[in-house]
Design a protein around this motif. Structure first.
Motif, PDB file in Angstrom:
ATOM      1  N   PRO A   1      35.313  51.289  58.557  1.00  0.00           N
ATOM      2  CA  PRO A   1      34.117  52.139  58.467  1.00  0.00           C
ATOM      3  C   PRO A   1      32.863  51.284  58.293  1.00  0.00           C
ATOM      4  CG  PRO A   1      35.353  52.173  56.412  1.00  0.00           C
ATOM      5  CD  PRO A   1      36.200  51.435  57.400  1.00  0.00           C
ATOM      6  N   ALA A   2      31.770  51.810  58.787  1.00  0.00           N
ATOM      7  CA  ALA A   2      30.509  51.084  58.653  1.00  0.00           C
ATOM      8  C   ALA A   2      30.129  50.984  57.190  1.00  0.00           C
ATOM      9  CB  ALA A   2      29.419  51.805  59.437  1.00  0.00           C
ATOM     10  N   GLY A   3      29.604  49.848  56.795  1.00  0.00           N
ATOM     11  CA  GLY A   3      29.218  49.647  55.410  1.00  0.00           C
ATOM     12  C   GLY A   3      28.735  48.229  55.200  1.00  0.00           C
ATOM     13  N   THR A   4      28.446  47.893  53.955  1.00  0.00           N
ATOM     14  CA  THR A   4      27.910  46.568  53.642  1.00  0.00           C
ATOM     15  C   THR A   4      28.973  45.613  53.143  1.00  0.00           C
ATOM     16  OG1 THR A   4      27.396  47.352  51.407  1.00  0.00           O
ATOM     17  CG2 THR A   4      25.664  47.556  53.073  1.00  0.00           C
ATOM     18  N   GLY A   5      30.241  46.040  53.141  1.00  0.00           N
ATOM     19  CA  GLY A   5      31.286  45.154  52.636  1.00  0.00           C
ATOM     20  C   GLY A   5      31.290  45.125  51.127  1.00  0.00           C
ATOM     21  N   LEU A   6      31.524  43.958  50.550  1.00  0.00           N
ATOM     22  CA  LEU A   6      31.578  43.813  49.105  1.00  0.00           C
ATOM     23  C   LEU A   6      30.187  43.976  48.502  1.00  0.00           C
ATOM     24  CD1 LEU A   6      33.931  40.701  48.802  1.00  0.00           C
ATOM     25  CD2 LEU A   6      34.549  43.099  48.576  1.00  0.00           C
ATOM     26  N   THR A   7      30.174  44.525  47.299  1.00  0.00           N
ATOM     27  CA  THR A   7      28.911  44.624  46.572  1.00  0.00           C
ATOM     28  C   THR A   7      28.520  43.249  46.034  1.00  0.00           C
ATOM     29  OG1 THR A   7      29.979  45.079  44.466  1.00  0.00           O
ATOM     30  CG2 THR A   7      29.508  46.975  45.888  1.00  0.00           C
ATOM     31  N   ASP A   8      27.297  43.136  45.598  1.00  0.00           N
ATOM     32  CA  ASP A   8      26.835  41.870  45.023  1.00  0.00           C
ATOM     33  C   ASP A   8      27.674  41.493  43.807  1.00  0.00           C
ATOM     34  OD1 ASP A   8      24.897  41.667  46.955  1.00  0.00           O
ATOM     35  OD2 ASP A   8      23.311  42.578  45.720  1.00  0.00           O
ATOM     36  N   ALA A   9      28.011  42.505  42.980  1.00  0.00           N
ATOM     37  CA  ALA A   9      28.822  42.226  41.785  1.00  0.00           C
ATOM     38  C   ALA A   9      30.213  41.745  42.166  1.00  0.00           C
ATOM     39  CB  ALA A   9      28.911  43.481  40.911  1.00  0.00           C
ATOM     40  N   GLN A  10      30.808  42.333  43.197  1.00  0.00           N
ATOM     41  CA  GLN A  10      32.133  41.887  43.646  1.00  0.00           C
ATOM     42  C   GLN A  10      32.092  40.468  44.199  1.00  0.00           C
ATOM     43  OE1 GLN A  10      32.794  45.181  46.319  1.00  0.00           O
ATOM     44  NE2 GLN A  10      34.292  46.134  44.934  1.00  0.00           N
ATOM     45  N   ARG A  11      31.049  40.174  44.983  1.00  0.00           N
ATOM     46  CA  ARG A  11      30.933  38.817  45.522  1.00  0.00           C
ATOM     47  C   ARG A  11      30.736  37.799  44.405  1.00  0.00           C
ATOM     48  NH1 ARG A  11      28.276  41.376  50.022  1.00  0.00           N
ATOM     49  NH2 ARG A  11      26.289  41.327  48.903  1.00  0.00           N
ATOM     50  N   ARG A  12      29.944  38.159  43.404  1.00  0.00           N
ATOM     51  CA  ARG A  12      29.743  37.247  42.278  1.00  0.00           C
ATOM     52  C   ARG A  12      31.041  37.038  41.504  1.00  0.00           C
ATOM     53  NH1 ARG A  12      25.133  39.010  38.232  1.00  0.00           N
ATOM     54  NH2 ARG A  12      26.564  40.772  37.942  1.00  0.00           N
ATOM     55  N   GLU A  13      31.785  38.125  41.288  1.00  0.00           N
ATOM     56  CA  GLU A  13      33.057  38.019  40.562  1.00  0.00           C
ATOM     57  C   GLU A  13      34.029  37.107  41.298  1.00  0.00           C
ATOM     58  OE1 GLU A  13      36.681  41.088  39.485  1.00  0.00           O
ATOM     59  OE2 GLU A  13      34.604  41.821  39.433  1.00  0.00           O
ATOM     60  N   ARG A  14      34.110  37.261  42.607  1.00  0.00           N
ATOM     61  CA  ARG A  14      35.025  36.417  43.385  1.00  0.00           C
ATOM     62  C   ARG A  14      34.561  34.971  43.399  1.00  0.00           C
ATOM     63  NH1 ARG A  14      37.332  39.813  48.597  1.00  0.00           N
ATOM     64  NH2 ARG A  14      37.960  41.678  47.435  1.00  0.00           N
ATOM     65  N   ALA A  15      33.272  34.769  43.496  1.00  0.00           N
ATOM     66  CA  ALA A  15      32.760  33.396  43.520  1.00  0.00           C
ATOM     67  C   ALA A  15      33.057  32.678  42.211  1.00  0.00           C
ATOM     68  CB  ALA A  15      31.260  33.412  43.797  1.00  0.00           C
ATOM     69  N   VAL A  16      32.896  33.374  41.090  1.00  0.00           N
ATOM     70  CA  VAL A  16      33.188  32.764  39.792  1.00  0.00           C
ATOM     71  C   VAL A  16      34.671  32.415  39.685  1.00  0.00           C
ATOM     72  CG1 VAL A  16      33.291  33.221  37.311  1.00  0.00           C
ATOM     73  CG2 VAL A  16      31.246  33.828  38.614  1.00  0.00           C
ATOM     74  N   GLY A  17      35.546  33.338  40.115  1.00  0.00           N
ATOM     75  CA  GLY A  17      36.977  33.066  40.060  1.00  0.00           C
ATOM     76  C   GLY A  17      37.384  31.880  40.917  1.00  0.00           C
ATOM     77  N   VAL A  18      36.829  31.811  42.130  1.00  0.00           N
ATOM     78  CA  VAL A  18      37.157  30.697  43.022  1.00  0.00           C
ATOM     79  C   VAL A  18      36.671  29.374  42.430  1.00  0.00           C
ATOM     80  CG1 VAL A  18      36.621  29.677  45.269  1.00  0.00           C
ATOM     81  CG2 VAL A  18      37.234  32.093  45.106  1.00  0.00           C
ATOM     82  N   ASP A  19      35.492  29.381  41.835  1.00  0.00           N
ATOM     83  CA  ASP A  19      34.953  28.147  41.278  1.00  0.00           C
ATOM     84  C   ASP A  19      35.763  27.668  40.076  1.00  0.00           C
ATOM     85  OD1 ASP A  19      32.666  26.155  41.160  1.00  0.00           O
ATOM     86  OD2 ASP A  19      32.576  27.013  39.139  1.00  0.00           O
ATOM     87  N   LEU A  20      36.169  28.590  39.193  1.00  0.00           N
ATOM     88  CA  LEU A  20      36.971  28.194  38.037  1.00  0.00           C
ATOM     89  C   LEU A  20      38.335  27.664  38.476  1.00  0.00           C
ATOM     90  CD1 LEU A  20      36.151  31.050  35.501  1.00  0.00           C
ATOM     91  CD2 LEU A  20      35.343  28.683  35.459  1.00  0.00           C
ATOM     92  N   ALA A  21      38.921  28.287  39.489  1.00  0.00           N
ATOM     93  CA  ALA A  21      40.193  27.782  40.010  1.00  0.00           C
ATOM     94  C   ALA A  21      40.014  26.396  40.620  1.00  0.00           C
ATOM     95  CB  ALA A  21      40.759  28.757  41.039  1.00  0.00           C
ATOM     96  N   ALA A  22      38.892  26.191  41.316  1.00  0.00           N
ATOM     97  CA  ALA A  22      38.630  24.880  41.901  1.00  0.00           C
ATOM     98  C   ALA A  22      38.423  23.819  40.828  1.00  0.00           C
ATOM     99  CB  ALA A  22      37.397  24.964  42.808  1.00  0.00           C
ATOM    100  N   ALA A  23      37.968  24.249  39.631  1.00  0.00           N
ATOM    101  CA  ALA A  23      37.778  23.308  38.533  1.00  0.00           C
ATOM    102  C   ALA A  23      39.082  22.964  37.827  1.00  0.00           C
ATOM    103  CB  ALA A  23      36.796  23.896  37.525  1.00  0.00           C
TER     104      ALA A  23
END
Length: 872
Positions: free
Chosen positions: A535-557
């Motif tokens: 369906p048409a939409g904007t994809g992930l919200t800003d909060a979801q993208r931020r949450e995923r980015a933080v998780g990926v960065d901590l795992a990378a650390a």
């Protein structure tokens, strides 16, 4: 459920392999295609050489040896022996040594002749032993590879019994060497599949062939009653008794019956027990046989009375519960209904009069009784999953006929109490299967598949109650879809099928259940795989993208993500020294908690992280770096009471709004726990333990990943952190969490290593990151200045750095702490902080005086806010 393929082939035509025997692989695939889980196909090990049916002619007991030994003379058929038989037949007798004692003269046994090779590579040869020539071997079940029993040799029967194999015939045929056993895992919703009857019906639909229902046969007319029965409890809907008199209960069960039970995983015991077990596996109807001479008065189905006890057939004396269904006579309970019979009416060697019982029991009552008494049985396993109430009468008659056939006697009479209830009719729109499954189903296919399930399908074309059966003319299979002439099924303009489920499928209660059966029998692989359009939409919200980015960065650390349960208890909060007046003690209590000791929804991530660390250290993991991102649940102070909503219609928008307002706030937090070594010790150095500075570093890293700059302020009174090694993490003046070492008392109580550190931040409390802009790079040269300040030892360096940055204004490009000194030249209670300042203008080259003016202004603000003094 274990069943030999030959037993299935007795009732349905199965596809065969090249050698003309049913193909077990195709049968197994058909079961899987119909939604049953195939566990394994068991095959009888290959036996080479001569394996024949032999008759015991003579037994000589050899008593001169330490253990009992028999020298047995066997008739093995013409051409298989070394001496003439008793009737003068040449080469039909052999003699062997045998240590088993469970056979007598005229018993039929399995004999492996010299040259045969049994499973496991056990070769048979003539050999001299016990001062005799043993010219072969009488075999046990385990030696033949068809079972595990090894208490004695396998006895096929006794001369004079019916249906015995010919002497000298190939024993492999009798043993079913070409008869694989299929083992299926039957789910609780398919109780009908715990029988040959149910499985052959599944195969008939899978291969589109007819099958013979073993539970449908003309019933003999019985003018006399079997045994008088009274149903005093609704837990039994139907009760059938058939009485057999003049039975020889010591008669042996025929080999084929014992063998089929063995293949089904049931041990043969005696003729009455074997017959009831055989009929149970065949039809799915469990039964019990009472010794009629031990019964006193009429049978009654009722609940157990207070204080009643029953000794069951497993010789256990059981205290009955008031919820237990029992069958009782005038003396008391004689059977735990649907589970196990009682020892007081057990059939023994002297039993000549038998009452066969076949009944329909309430599934929930049987299930509770099994768990209460920890008494699983094959009968209860079927009753828990529902047994077809319509077959009780025919199953009891079949068992009686088998008893008379192999044990003599005669059937005296039959009694039937109770009725078979017809399941409610379901209205199925002809377009419903296509709507739910996503592929077209011709009406002929729908009717055919429902008929294979056992449903009765009718229609009412005039809408006036004049129901008529639906006739179909199904065509050929084409490309996986069954094709038919659209006009082959005429509904007379009616668009609804009236479907009555069969008595063995009480799970069919709504149109969706019927559609599932149609799709299952047609094959789930016939449903096309169509990727739905996003369906048409904007994809992930800003909060979801931020949450995923933080998780990926901590795992990378190098941190490991954990997911802990969102439930906590008061003891866990006590262990963290969180006081009763702390806001984190205000929590939401679960009405029906999974764990009575953890009835609260968490308000902080720390209990879950700490519990994970303690558990992992108990299992040997010493160095841990963990993180978790998850919701916490904070009750609202002004929340309205949750409304009681009905499930029969959509709630009104106003009710939904009140319901949403009554829910607790559920912000997303991120937590980090660091315990043990940050850098392991080795030849390269002593290593390093995690500390407060690492925790604060991860707090800053999380904020930087979210695109936010934070500042840290010393914190002294927040549990469970160390009062002198903890910082409040803030965006401006707004606190979003804490970072630092945990309190030593907390670590000691939990068994965690010293200097264990933790971070908890409110991710949802971070403001949205500003749009990134390109930095302005000045083309003019910088001025590098160093400044050393004397401050009180308790003043954080970050506070001094912030004061310098505020005082330096726009021309102060950066401030960096590069040295901390205490010692000679520095007064007690103070320390020297040295900062490197970079001063630069975007539009001109600064003069020395301008640069010094910026430095002095920065030092002045530091002196005002922090009491800093320029060190001479």
């Amino acid at each position: 459920m274990r069943v030999p393929v030959s037993w299935l082939a007795d009732h349905v035509a199965l596809p065969t392999s090249a050698d003309g025997v049913p193909d077990a692989e195709l049968v197994g695939e058909a079961f899987v295609r119909n939604g049953l889980e195939l566990e394994e196909i068991h095959r009888v090990p290959v036996i080479t050489g001569d394996l024949v049916v032999g008759r015991v002619l003579e037994i000589e007991e050899l008593t001169e040896f330490k253990k009992p030994i028999r020298f047995v003379t066997l008739e093995v058929g013409p051409g298989h022996g070394v001496a003439p038989g008793p009737d003068g037949t040449a080469d039909s007798v052999r003699q062997v040594i045998c240590g088993a004692t469970n056979f007598v003269v005229d018993d039929l046994v399995v004999v492996a002749l010299p040259g045969a090779v049994l499973p496991g590579g056990f070769a048979i040869a003539s050999r001299q032993t016990y001062e005799r020539l043993s010219d072969g071997m009488i075999c046990s079940v385990r030696e033949l590879g068809i079972g595990t029993e090894h208490d004695g040799i396998l006895v096929l029967g006794h001369v004079g019994q019916p249906e015995l194999p010919p002497i000298g015939s190939d024993a492999r045929i009798v043993l079913g060497s070409d008869d694989p056993v299929i083992e299926l895992a039957v789910t609780p919703d398919r109780g009908y599949a715990l029988s040959v009857r149910g499985l052959t019906r599944e195969l008939a639909s899978a291969f589109d062939v007819p099958f013979t229902d073993p539970a449908v046969a003309p019933l003999s007319v019985r003018s006399d009653p079997g045994w008088s029965v009274h149903l005093d409890d609704p837990g039994c809907s139907r009760f059938v008794t058939v009485r057999v008199n003049g039975l020889d209960s010591t008669a042996a069960s025929p080999w084929w019956l014992r063998h089929r039970l063995q293949q089904a995983g049931i041990r043969a015991i005696s003729l009455p027990v074997d017959v009831t077990n055989y009929v149970m596996v065949l039809t799915g109807q469990p039964m019990h046989a009472f010794d009629a001479q031990r019964l006193q008065g009429d049978l009654r189905v009722r609940r157990a009375a207070a204080g009643e006890r029953l000794r069951t057939l497993d010789d256990a004396d059981r205290a009955l519960d008031a919820d237990d269904l029992v069958i009782a006579d005038d003396r008391g309970p004689v059977s735990l209904a649907g589970v196990m019979g009682g020892a007081s009416t057990e059939i023994g060697d002297g039993t000549t009069e038998v009452v066969l019982e076949a009944a329909s029991w309430d599934t929930a009552s049987i299930s509770r009784t099994v768990r209460r008494h920890r008494l699983p049985s094959e009968a209860a396993r079927r009753f828990e999953r529902f047994v077809d109430p319509a077959i009780a009468e025919s199953a009891a008659e079949l068992a009686a006929e088998l008893l008379v056939r192999f044990g003599g006697g005669r059937v005296v009479g039959r009694s039937v109490v109770g009725t078979v209830l017809t399941l409610p009719r379901i209205e199925l729109p002809v377009g419903e299967p296509e709507r739910l499954i996503g592929r077209p189903f011709p009406v002929a296919v729908i009717v055919d598949r429902l008929s294979q399930v056992g449903c009765t399908v009718t229609t009412d074309p005039q809408g006036a109650g004049a129901e008529v059966p639906v006739e179909t003319d199904l065509g050929v299979v084409d490309a996986g879809l069954r094709e038919c002439d659209p006009a082959a099924t005429d509904l007379g303009g009616a668009g609804v099928l009236l479907v009555t489920p069969p008595t063995w499928r009480p799970d069919l209660t709504r149109p969706a259940d019927l559609v599932e059966e149609i799709a299952r029998l047609e094959g789930f692989d016939s449903i096309p795989s169509v990727l739905p359009a996003a369906p048409a939409g904007t994809g992930l919200t800003d909060a979801q993208r931020r949450e995923r980015a933080v998780g990926v960065d901590l795992a990378a650390a190098g941190l490991t993500e954990v997911l802990s349960f969102p439930f906590v208890g008061a003891t866990e909060l006590d262990a963290l020294r969180i006081t009763t007046d702390d806001a984190r003690r205000r929590s939401v209590e679960v009405v029906n908690p999974l764990d009575a000791e953890r009835p609260l929804l968490r308000t902080t991530l720390l209990p879950g992280l700490v519990d994970t660390a303690v558990r992992n250290r108990a299992r040997g993991a010493r160095d841990l770096a963990l993180y978790e991102i998850g919701q916490v649940f904070l009750p609202r102070t002004d929340a309205p009471a949750a409304p009681q909503l009905s499930a029969d219609h959509r709630p009104a928008d106003a009710d939904l709004a009140v319901l949403k307002a009554s829910l607790p706030s559920q912000p997303v937090h991120v937590g980090v726990l660091l315990a043990g070594a940050a850098e392991p010790a080795g030849w390269w150095g002593p290593g390093r333990e995690w500390s407060w500075s690492d925790a604060i570093g991860f707090a800053r890293r999380i904020a930087a990943t979210a695109g936010i700059e934070v500042r840290t302020v010393a914190e002294t009174g927040t549990a469970p952190w160390h009062p002198g090694r903890c910082a409040s993490v803030r965006v401006g003046d707004w606190p979003i969490g804490f970072a630092g070492e945990l309190h030593p008392a907390v670590l000691e109580q939990l068994g965690l290593p010293p200097r264990t550190a933790a971070v908890e931040l409110d991710l949802d409390g971070l403001p949205a990151a500003a749009l990134p802009t390109a930095p302005a790079i000045s083309p003019f040269p910088p001025v590098h200045l160093d400044v050393a300040l004397l401050v009180d030892a308790a003043v954080p360096a970050a506070r001094v750095e912030q004061a310098l940055a505020a005082g330096g204004g726009s021309l102060l490009e950066s401030v960096r702490l590069f040295d901390v000194y205490t010692g000679t030249g520095v007064p007690d209670g103070q320390r020297s902080l040295a900062f490197a300042l970079v001063v630069r203008a975007p539009d001109r080259t600064l003069t020395a005086a301008e640069a010094l003016e910026v430095r002095d202004a920065a030092v002045a603000v530091a002196a005002e806010r922090c009491g800093a003094v320029l060190r001479g």
